[in-house]
Scaffold this active site. Structure first.
Site, PDB file in Angstrom:
ATOM      1  N   LYS A  87       3.233   2.782  -0.064  1.00 39.99           N
ATOM      2  CA  LYS A  87       2.932   3.575   1.133  1.00 39.99           C
ATOM      3  C   LYS A  87       3.854   4.785   1.232  1.00 39.99           C
ATOM      4  O   LYS A  87       3.784   5.654   0.382  1.00 39.99           O
ATOM      5  CB  LYS A  87       2.984   2.657   2.356  1.00 39.99           C
ATOM      6  CG  LYS A  87       2.253   1.307   2.162  1.00 39.99           C
ATOM      7  CD  LYS A  87       0.759   1.443   2.031  1.00 39.99           C
ATOM      8  CE  LYS A  87       0.062   0.160   1.563  1.00 39.99           C
ATOM      9  NZ  LYS A  87       0.368  -1.058   2.330  1.00 39.99           N
TER      10      LYS A  87
ATOM     11  N   TYR B 256       1.383  -7.906   8.453  1.00 41.98           N
ATOM     12  CA  TYR B 256       0.381  -7.437   7.499  1.00 41.98           C
ATOM     13  C   TYR B 256      -0.524  -8.610   7.088  1.00 41.98           C
ATOM     14  O   TYR B 256      -0.044  -9.725   6.856  1.00 41.98           O
ATOM     15  CB  TYR B 256       1.124  -6.870   6.279  1.00 41.98           C
ATOM     16  CG  TYR B 256       0.233  -6.368   5.179  1.00 41.98           C
ATOM     17  CD1 TYR B 256      -0.518  -5.211   5.347  1.00 41.98           C
ATOM     18  CD2 TYR B 256       0.144  -7.044   3.966  1.00 41.98           C
ATOM     19  CE1 TYR B 256      -1.331  -4.748   4.336  1.00 41.98           C
ATOM     20  CE2 TYR B 256      -0.660  -6.582   2.945  1.00 41.98           C
ATOM     21  CZ  TYR B 256      -1.403  -5.438   3.139  1.00 41.98           C
ATOM     22  OH  TYR B 256      -2.205  -4.976   2.142  1.00 41.98           O
TER      23      TYR B 256
ATOM     24  N   ASP C 112       9.674  -6.274   7.558  1.00 43.51           N
ATOM     25  CA  ASP C 112       8.835  -5.414   6.731  1.00 43.51           C
ATOM     26  C   ASP C 112       8.962  -4.001   7.303  1.00 43.51           C
ATOM     27  O   ASP C 112       8.474  -3.716   8.398  1.00 43.51           O
ATOM     28  CB  ASP C 112       7.382  -5.911   6.787  1.00 43.51           C
ATOM     29  CG  ASP C 112       6.453  -5.122   5.863  1.00 43.51           C
ATOM     30  OD1 ASP C 112       6.725  -3.927   5.624  1.00 43.51           O
ATOM     31  OD2 ASP C 112       5.445  -5.685   5.407  1.00 43.51           O
TER      32      ASP C 112
ATOM     33  N   ARG D  18      12.531  -7.076 -18.396  1.00 42.14           N
ATOM     34  CA  ARG D  18      12.286  -7.938 -17.232  1.00 42.14           C
ATOM     35  C   ARG D  18      13.583  -8.177 -16.462  1.00 42.14           C
ATOM     36  O   ARG D  18      13.598  -8.249 -15.231  1.00 42.14           O
ATOM     37  CB  ARG D  18      11.640  -9.272 -17.664  1.00 42.14           C
ATOM     38  CG  ARG D  18      11.519 -10.279 -16.535  1.00 42.14           C
ATOM     39  CD  ARG D  18      10.394 -11.298 -16.719  1.00 42.14           C
ATOM     40  NE  ARG D  18      10.292 -11.802 -18.067  1.00 42.14           N
ATOM     41  CZ  ARG D  18      11.127 -12.701 -18.626  1.00 42.14           C
ATOM     42  NH1 ARG D  18      12.136 -13.197 -17.939  1.00 42.14           N
ATOM     43  NH2 ARG D  18      10.950 -13.095 -19.873  1.00 42.14           N
TER      44      ARG D  18
END
Ligand SMILES: *Cc1c(COP(=O)(O)O)cnc(C)c1O
Length: 416
Positions: free
Chosen positions: A207, A109, A182, A56
């Site tokens: 993407k 978005y 973004d 982590r």
């Protein structure tokens, strides 16, 4: 002072090599996937090479991808997460406190809007939406002393509006706020917002960066700018470790593998998308085409100045025959699969109003019901044009009344 030998290698070279050096132990050309949760210590708090303790906090596969992406975005550090939304959530929670205000560009978005509007609002975060992509409208939306984050997406989804990142950066600086861009649509192959004054870049690596529609992921990339006296990178590192929505080793490997070919793929996406946009514009049964690479796009000049080497792989359009034609088009296309998401090597089409943007219906930010969004893939251009021609012909037939029935998209709308 910069000497010629300090010049950065080119983007494609950095994409292949940065953070992706051969394994020093075995010589494996591709760094191995460290599919491990924990790392053996030689004594209490005596760590081996790299100082890894628990995945982590750090994992070599994830860290290699983070270094590769930071290099392509011209940032100092990147942080990889399990999805784009996890990355956005981590960034916003790292920098905001109750009472703070966020300014969102109108076309952000849908998931970003939902996160701020429906999740962070319960924790005392307020927001406003700028009615356009313009920096002047953003400045008018700022609440002095309260606005802490300006959030921008350019080119936007699905209308492909283009914003001036440098002008937004000035607004953010004057407001003492952070500018987040973004960069999922433009990708670091076309635009580096950190070099234009943004403080942080976010990606859905699902993407273009992953690029093959086979992995979910997200990332935050930051520069040197401090935030309220602390390095932003330190705040992000703590948030990533403390809240833990990290990218797993295999997902980080897939994203890194995709990123190596990003410049090459984006080049082909851009060439195909421009020709697709031109072809659509040439058709009398197409009423509107949105693509910043077309000379008649309202921000074509700005896009030419800010995007480097192309205008991206997304095109949206409205058939003259309205919503029946739009539904028939996505039904009839053979090359473009009817699907949400974008940025993979394969072509996808969707009808945003009822699929990706259903939550905006009834708001001022509703998109037209007959708008079709194309994620133009890297297949041969001739096959794109032939397929678009036959699908548009079928759509024109549907609009004039000889429909063979359009596909019911309601189940897709529920899923999205
Ligand atoms: C898909 C997407 C996101 C969200 O990313 P996930 O990986 O789906 O969580 C954020 N921003 C943009 C522009 C996107 O296209």
């Amino acid at each position: 002072m910069t000497r010629p030998t300090d010049a950065l290698p080119g983007l494609a070279t950095r994409a292949v090599h940065d953070g992706q050096q051969p394994d020093p132990v075995t010589g494996a050309v591709v760094p191995p996937i460290y599919q491990t949760s924990t790392f053996v210590q030689d004594g209490v708090n005596e760590f081996r090479t790299g100082g890894h303790e628990y995945s982590r906090g750090s994992n070599p596969t994830r860290n290699g991808f983070e270094e590769q992406l930071a290099s392509l975005e011209r940032g100092t550090r990147a942080f990889a997460f399990a999805s784009g939304m996890a990355a956005e959530d981590a960034l916003l929670r790292a920098v905001l406190a109750p009472g703070d205000h966020v300014v969102l560009a109108s076309d952000v978005y849908g998931g970003t809007f939902r996160l701020v509007d429906q999740v962070l609002s319960s924790w005392g975060i307020e927001h406003s939406v700028v009615p356009s992509a313009s920096a002047d409208d953003a400045a008018a939306t700022v609440r002095p002393g309260v606005t802490r984050v300006l959030w921008l997406e350019t080119p936007s989804n699905p209308l492909l509006r283009v914003a001036d990142v440098a002008a937004w950066a000035v607004v953010a600086r004057d407001a003492g706020a952070l500018l987040v861009v973004d960069n999922t649509f433009a990708t670091p192959a076309l635009q580096n917002p950190l070099t234009l004054g943004a403080h942080a870049v976010v990606h859905s690596t699902t993407k273009y960066i992953g690029g093959h529609s086979d992995v979910l992921g997200g990332a935050v990339v930051v520069g040197d700018a401090p935030w309220r006296g602390e390095p932003l990178a330190e705040l992000m590192a703590f948030q990533q470790f403390a809240c833990g929505a990290v990218a797993g080793p295999f997902d980080a490997f897939l994203a890194a593998r995709g990123l190596k070919t990003l410049p090459l793929r984006v080049e082909r996406h851009c060439v195909n998308a421009l020709e697709v946009a031109r072809f659509l514009r040439s058709r009398e049964d197409v009423a509107e085409v949105n693509y910043p690479g077309l000379e008649e796009h309202p921000q074509h000049e700005l896009a030419s100045r800010t995007l480097n080497g192309g205008f991206g792989g997304i095109v949206s359009f409205r058939p003259a025959g309205g919503v029946a034609a739009a539904h028939e088009f996505v039904r009839a296309s053979r090359l473009y699969s009817l699907s949400v998401s974008l940025g993979g090597v394969e072509s996808l089409a969707c009808v945003p109003q009822s699929m990706t943007h259903a939550s905006r219906v009834g708001t001022p930010y509703e998109v037209p019901e007959d708008l079709v969004r194309l994620s133009v893939g890297i297949e041969d251009l001739a096959d794109h044009l032939a397929d678009l021609e036959q699908a548009l012909d079928a759509a024109a037939g549907a609009a004039s009344g000889d429909s063979r029935g359009s596909r019911d998209t309601s189940s897709v709308a529920r899923a999205a």
